[in-house]
Write a protein that holds these residues in place. Structure first.
Motif, short mmCIF file in Angstrom:
data_model
loop_
_atom_site.label_atom_id
_atom_site.label_comp_id
_atom_site.label_asym_id
_atom_site.label_seq_id
_atom_site.Cartn_x
_atom_site.Cartn_y
_atom_site.Cartn_z
N LYS A 104 0.57 -1.03 0.05
CA LYS A 104 -0.38 -0.07 -0.02
C LYS A 104 1.16 1.91 0.31
O LYS A 104 0.63 2.58 -1.07
CB LYS A 104 -1.30 0.15 0.77
CG LYS A 104 -1.63 0.79 0.93
CD LYS A 104 -2.78 0.68 2.97
CE LYS A 104 -4.04 1.94 2.42
NZ LYS A 104 -4.84 1.55 3.86
N LYS A 105 1.81 1.44 0.77
CA LYS A 105 2.49 2.01 0.91
C LYS A 105 3.81 2.26 -0.69
O LYS A 105 3.65 3.88 -0.80
CB LYS A 105 3.85 2.57 2.04
CG LYS A 105 3.70 2.22 3.48
CD LYS A 105 4.35 2.07 4.02
CE LYS A 105 5.33 2.32 4.54
NZ LYS A 105 6.33 1.94 5.51
N ASN A 106 4.06 1.94 -1.12
CA ASN A 106 4.83 1.73 -2.73
C ASN A 106 3.51 1.94 -3.55
O ASN A 106 3.93 3.33 -3.71
CB ASN A 106 5.15 0.36 -3.15
CG ASN A 106 5.78 0.13 -4.31
OD1 ASN A 106 4.69 -0.04 -5.12
ND2 ASN A 106 7.03 -0.46 -4.18
N LEU A 107 2.88 1.43 -3.61
CA LEU A 107 1.74 2.76 -5.02
C LEU A 107 1.17 3.74 -3.92
O LEU A 107 1.12 4.28 -4.95
CB LEU A 107 0.41 1.45 -4.01
CG LEU A 107 0.36 -0.04 -4.82
CD1 LEU A 107 -0.70 -0.45 -4.85
CD2 LEU A 107 0.70 -0.29 -6.54
N GLU A 108 1.07 3.74 -2.94
CA GLU A 108 0.70 5.74 -2.85
C GLU A 108 2.25 6.67 -3.06
O GLU A 108 2.10 7.62 -3.64
CB GLU A 108 0.20 5.73 -1.34
CG GLU A 108 -0.55 5.36 -0.82
CD GLU A 108 -0.85 5.22 0.88
OE1 GLU A 108 0.41 6.08 1.21
OE2 GLU A 108 -1.68 4.91 1.34
N THR A 109 3.90 5.90 -2.86
CA THR A 109 4.78 6.64 -3.87
C THR A 109 4.13 6.82 -4.84
O THR A 109 5.05 7.24 -5.55
CB THR A 109 6.00 6.00 -2.86
OG1 THR A 109 5.74 5.69 -1.46
CG2 THR A 109 6.90 6.63 -2.98
N GLN A 110 4.39 5.86 -5.72
CA GLN A 110 4.25 5.41 -7.08
C GLN A 110 3.67 6.09 -7.64
O GLN A 110 3.90 7.54 -8.53
CB GLN A 110 4.25 4.34 -7.37
CG GLN A 110 5.41 3.18 -7.27
CD GLN A 110 4.83 2.19 -8.85
OE1 GLN A 110 4.23 2.45 -10.05
NE2 GLN A 110 5.19 0.95 -7.92
N LYS A 111 2.12 6.85 -6.58
CA LYS A 111 1.35 7.85 -7.07
C LYS A 111 2.03 9.22 -7.58
O LYS A 111 1.43 10.37 -7.96
CB LYS A 111 -0.04 7.78 -6.50
CG LYS A 111 -0.82 8.47 -7.22
CD LYS A 111 -2.27 8.56 -6.18
CE LYS A 111 -2.97 9.33 -6.07
NZ LYS A 111 -4.90 9.49 -5.73
#
Length: 523
Positions: A104-111
């Motif tokens: 979840k943190k990774n996807l938020e960072t990518q966004k």
């Protein structure tokens, strides 16, 4: 980097706990890892049947299986042996929290990264003037660097420096005029030097062709540039490559798409000089593809109302046409080889390697015409006589020019064995017919396949299907025509007269990534 981590986390995201928490258990040892996917899950069964190891399956892919394995700490050696049998490979978990949370943190960072990138691009759009200044700065900096590097090539003295280098013939007068304008008379000495024969290997090559032929210089450069004094094959290979590519990819629709695509890119987009030359190359190839498509009466695999030659009914005629093209190109290659040898005054080689074979091939053509086509015996007799006399002359010339006469006789007779190579070369040109027929047949088969669909499917999913299938055939047809066209030029044609092995002139030049420079001749 974030996407690579995302791939790993997605595999293990079903774990809602921090894996390292269970790695520290005092009595058991737990490891994350993967084993190869195998027939009947053979490696997985090894672990499941173990009395020491407890297996928890986390994920499956076509290549691997992700596992958590647990075994007693006191039986580590035995457990590691069984893990090795199953080709177990440890996965190191380098994150701070559970995989599901980290994902979840990774996807938020990518966004956030994507949004930051978008903001940067938006800011750049608002700074077009600055961007242009940076591009011009890059051009100027590169050009200044070139000038500084040029200074290293100078022989410097206190009052004079000497610069020696290569110029194309047509640039000599322009350079002398510019020296006169910039420095004034009496301030320089400009001395064009004659190139001695022993320096030929060192002389760089510059191909100079008209605008139509320049795109075909790619073919020559791919094989190898001519050495200084050697014939440039570009003007001779261009018409043959055009004809052969068009014949192998023959389809009016395919050619029209190639023409339209390359025309739009050349007209409305900016490319560097190399890419622009490649686009012009394929744009020129679109014309023979359309012409041969009209000759074969084919458009996207469908028959046109007129068919001067049919790919299904006139195979023998098309094959004979392919062989005729091959014989013509081979004879042109032999003629160019003879010209090159005569220019070097290698008269014996000119005859034994080129003129003699030209005479033999001419004699065979006359014999075939007289005996099988026209049924005129005297033409066949003349043809066979020319071929026999030319063959005997090859042996005689080889003997006369050899110090060891018996060795010369053997060499001359072996030279005549080369007829098998010429037969193979001629047969090789039947690929022109083969690729034309295969491309047209595949396109027709795709049309037929979609035609078998029910009307509703034909005009819904069938549209997407036919576009995808025809697109695949376009790619394969052009790829096959490109590769086999190169093969015919490099092996069957260049082998008769061209060696290559030259190296390109690498002058000091401007950057020209963001600015195109045009040469202005001095008056």
């Amino acid at each position: 980097e974030l996407r690579e981590k995302e791939t790993l986390l997605r595999k293990w995201s079903v774990l809602d706990f921090y894996p390292k928490d269970i790695f520290k258990h005092p009595y058991t040892k737990t490891k994350m890892g993967v084993i190869p996917q195998a027939v009947d899950n053979a490696y997985l069964e090894i672990l499941k049947n173990s009395d020491l190891i407890s297996v928890h399956e986390v994920y499956h892919t076509r290549e691997e299986i992700g596992l958590l394995v647990t075994y007693p700490r006191k039986a580590q050696l035995e457990a590691k042996t069984e893990l090795a049998k199953a080709h177990f490979s440890i996965v190191w978990y380098a994150f701070e929290e559970a995989p599901s949370i980290e994902l979840k943190k990774n996807l938020e960072t990518q966004k956030a990264v994507v949004e930051a990138k978008k903001k940067v691009l938006d800011d750049l759009q608002e700074e077009k003037d600055l961007l242009r200044k940076l591009q011009l700065s890059a051009e100027v900096t590169y050009n200044e660097l070139q000038k500084e590097q040029a200074k290293n090539e100078l022989v410097n003295g206190q009052h004079v420096f000497v610069l020696q280098g290569w110029l194309t013939t047509r640039a000599v007068d322009d350079v002398e005029v510019q020296l006169k304008e910039k420095l004034g008379e009496g301030e320089y000495v400009f001395l064009p030097l004659e190139i001695a024969e022993e320096e030929y290997e060192e002389v760089p090559t510059v191909l100079e062709n008209n605008a139509f032929l320049q795109p075909f210089e790619n073919l020559t450069e791919m094989y190898g540039l001519p050495k200084y004094g050697e014939l440039d094959p570009t003007p001779y290979t261009a018409p043959f490559y055009l004809a052969f590519f068009g014949m192998m990819a023959a389809d009016l629709g395919y050619g029209a798409l190639l023409w339209l695509g390359t025309f739009i890119m050349l007209k409305f987009f900016h490319f560097d000089k190399g890419m622009k030359r490649n686009l012009k190359f394929f744009h020129l190839l679109s014309y023979p593809v359309m012409i041969w498509g009209i000759i074969f009466g084919s458009a996207f695999g469908a028959d046109l109302p007129f068919q001067p030659l049919s790919l299904s009914n006139d195979l023998i005629t098309i094959m004979i046409l392919s062989i005729i093209f091959g014989v013509i190109q081979i004879m042109v290659g032999l003629s160019l080889g003879a010209y090159s040898n005569l220019k070097k005054k290698a008269y014996a080689d000119a005859y034994t390697s080129h003129l003699g074979w030209l005479a033999i091939i001419t004699g065979i053509i006359l014999y075939v015409l007289g005996s099988m086509v026209l049924n005129i015996s005297w033409i066949a007799t003349i043809g066979s006589s020319i071929a026999i006399i030319a063959a005997v002359a090859i042996v005689v010339v080889t003997v006369l020019t050899s110090e060891n006469k018996w060795g010369g006789l053997a060499s001359g007779l072996y030279n005549l064995y080369g007829i098998s190579g010429y037969v193979a070369d001629v047969v090789s040109y039947t690929r022109l017919m083969a690729l034309a027929v295969s491309g047209g047949s595949i396109a027709s088969a795709f049309n037929m396949l979609v035609g078998f669909l029910p009307p509703v499917a034909r005009f819904t999913a069938g549209i997407f299907l036919i576009v995808a299938l025809q697109g695949l055939n376009i790619f394969l047809s052009f790829l096959g025509a490109y590769v086999h066209g190169l093969r015919l030029q490099f092996v069957e044609f260049f082998g008769k007269f061209y060696d290559g092995g030259g190296h390109a002139l690498k002058p000091f030049k401007t950057y020209e990534k963001y600015v195109d420079m045009k040469q202005q001749k001095s008056e």
